[in-house]
Enzyme design. Sequence first.
Site, PDB file in Angstrom:
ATOM      1  N   HIS A  22     -49.620  71.474 -58.823  1.00  0.00           N
ATOM      2  CA  HIS A  22     -49.554  71.671 -60.114  1.00  0.00           C
ATOM      3  C   HIS A  22     -49.957  70.791 -61.217  1.00  0.00           C
ATOM      4  CE1 HIS A  22     -45.259  70.287 -59.199  1.00  0.00           C
ATOM      5  NE2 HIS A  22     -45.491  69.863 -60.797  1.00  0.00           N
ATOM      6  N   ASP A  23     -49.797  69.803 -60.797  1.00  0.00           N
ATOM      7  CA  ASP A  23     -49.717  68.680 -61.474  1.00  0.00           C
ATOM      8  C   ASP A  23     -50.835  67.004 -61.980  1.00  0.00           C
ATOM      9  OD1 ASP A  23     -48.232  69.070 -64.101  1.00  0.00           O
ATOM     10  OD2 ASP A  23     -46.081  67.943 -63.081  1.00  0.00           O
ATOM     11  N   LYS A  66     -52.296  65.111 -64.036  1.00  0.00           N
ATOM     12  CA  LYS A  66     -52.611  64.001 -64.936  1.00  0.00           C
ATOM     13  C   LYS A  66     -52.748  62.428 -64.321  1.00  0.00           C
ATOM     14  CE  LYS A  66     -47.741  65.909 -65.757  1.00  0.00           C
ATOM     15  NZ  LYS A  66     -45.920  65.768 -65.365  1.00  0.00           N
ATOM     16  N   HIS A 106     -53.585  68.149 -69.093  1.00  0.00           N
ATOM     17  CA  HIS A 106     -53.683  67.608 -67.815  1.00  0.00           C
ATOM     18  C   HIS A 106     -54.102  68.501 -66.413  1.00  0.00           C
ATOM     19  CE1 HIS A 106     -49.473  68.812 -67.849  1.00  0.00           C
ATOM     20  NE2 HIS A 106     -49.913  69.073 -66.654  1.00  0.00           N
ATOM     21  N   HIS A 127     -49.574  76.639 -64.709  1.00  0.00           N
ATOM     22  CA  HIS A 127     -48.647  77.017 -64.919  1.00  0.00           C
ATOM     23  C   HIS A 127     -47.765  76.409 -66.469  1.00  0.00           C
ATOM     24  CE1 HIS A 127     -48.960  72.700 -64.334  1.00  0.00           C
ATOM     25  NE2 HIS A 127     -47.784  72.167 -64.255  1.00  0.00           N
ATOM     26  N   HIS A 128     -48.688  76.144 -67.257  1.00  0.00           N
ATOM     27  CA  HIS A 128     -47.703  76.115 -68.691  1.00  0.00           C
ATOM     28  C   HIS A 128     -48.582  77.533 -69.568  1.00  0.00           C
ATOM     29  CE1 HIS A 128     -46.370  72.206 -68.106  1.00  0.00           C
ATOM     30  NE2 HIS A 128     -47.660  71.672 -66.852  1.00  0.00           N
ATOM     31  N   ASP A 161     -40.845  74.782 -61.666  1.00  0.00           N
ATOM     32  CA  ASP A 161     -41.164  73.140 -62.755  1.00  0.00           C
ATOM     33  C   ASP A 161     -40.480  72.872 -63.431  1.00  0.00           C
ATOM     34  OD1 ASP A 161     -42.381  71.472 -62.638  1.00  0.00           O
ATOM     35  OD2 ASP A 161     -43.780  72.199 -64.165  1.00  0.00           O
TER      36      ASP A 161
END
Length: 531
Positions: free
Chosen positions: A380-381, A384, A409, A440-441, A469
């Site tokens: 998910h990240d 980054k 990101h 997811h953000h 998260d």
Amino acid sequence: MSDFLNDWLTEDTCETKENNHQRVWNVLVVDDEPDIVNVTRLTLNSFTYKNKTLNVQHAYSASEAIEIISHSTDLALILLDVVMETDDAGLKLVKWIRNELGNHMVRIVLRTGQPGYAPEKSVIVDYDINDYKLKTELTAEKLFTVVIASLRAYDSLWSLEENRIGLMKILEGTSSLYRISSLKQFASGILDQISLLLKFPPEGILVMAKGMQPDTPERLTIIATTGLYETLEADEQGLINQPELTHNIALAHQNQKSVFLHPHDVLCIPAHNGHIFFIYFSPIYEIDAAEQALLEIFCERMSAAYDNYHLFGQLKKSQEASVVAMASLAEHKDEDTGLHVLRVRDFTEAIANELLQNGHFTDELTQGFLSKVGWASILHDIGKIGIPDCILQKKGKLDSDERTIMETHARMGEDILFKASELIQGRNYFSIAADIAGGHHEYFDGNGYPRGLSGEQIPLSARIVAVVDVFDALMSERPYKTAWPLNQAIDYILGRSSSQFDPLVVQAILALVTEKRLPPVLCEYYGLGKH
């Protein structure tokens, strides 16, 4: 397949096998002359074929015959008069048997004392009969010839039909095994198919394998059992207290082929990865050559099914390894996350299954989705990796410019994963991970980033990971914060239900947490007490 055969095949399996291996041939004599019936029965009572005697029934009219035939599925031969209650009663009965009842297996021999009512040439052409005889020419010797020829034809037809049915069962049964997802399912499928293929379920079936234990590859591993064999155990020498069976398994292993030594028959299924499966069963009758051939075909199909399962498993592990490798890159950049992604994986899987059990999003929560979403959430990240270290590893609060860069990101990770997903056909780890990375953000009310999506515009996978998260971050200690108490984290999540988070996902996570139904490692980490 005819209605007659459908009815026959749906009879109780025990009864079916008894019919096929019965010790008699069922013959029906249909004639309105009692003397003809009695003489025929007396003559036939002394006949045998393939060590089976004849069970002779009789009817004095076509209507009586219909009653008998309607309740019989195993008639081998009908000796049928033409002229009975009507001049064409016998001919009408033939049409009823073939066309309405759908029985094309029983052999029908027409016998007539009045050939003028049913000329031989036209009857042979127009009616599905197997022989035509005048009563006057049917001496005991000729009757013997007619009956034995008819029984031989009937027996051959049933052998062909049983082989066809057996092949169909193999094709239908093993096709499902190409969709297995575990060794237990594979073994269970073998147990089911053996019982169906033999038509008469054995008293027990034992599925074993060699090569399953790397340290002792020659040791037998019992995978599945039924019936009498549920208590059997194995050691380094083979099956405990089963020397004859152990010997037959060793023989099958040595020759890489099945061993048919009644009553200890052992099927051998070698696989390309070095594993060898053995199936032991003890049928009540000796397996004949035709059945042996079917079972060998079955073994070949089972071998292909297992190879497919193994290769699929290797491919799945390769994809999972790729996911872990990519996630490790992101973790290397962001040291604060630690084991965060693995907890996200386990929590995501738990929530997806909880939603399905509660009847939510059933169209989306397919088995394929459930098997992939946890591993996909690890990434998910991943975006980054493109964020400068000075921002990613900053100890204090980010300023507005730094926050803007940090928020890139999500799109960056989505782009990376989408390009990877295009290399694999169909829905895969990377396509689901792309949805998660890019969504997811997002906020349920549309106030998130990067696109400002809302509600179900946000992929379900991303809506799940969004809650997980944040919850895990709140419950975890970071260089810039301490771990929150559980009740504060719950209040935070509840307070953002329907605004930041999908309310159904919030319901699911709260149920799992408050009822302590998370995996043990998560219960321990979040301080939920005993699982």
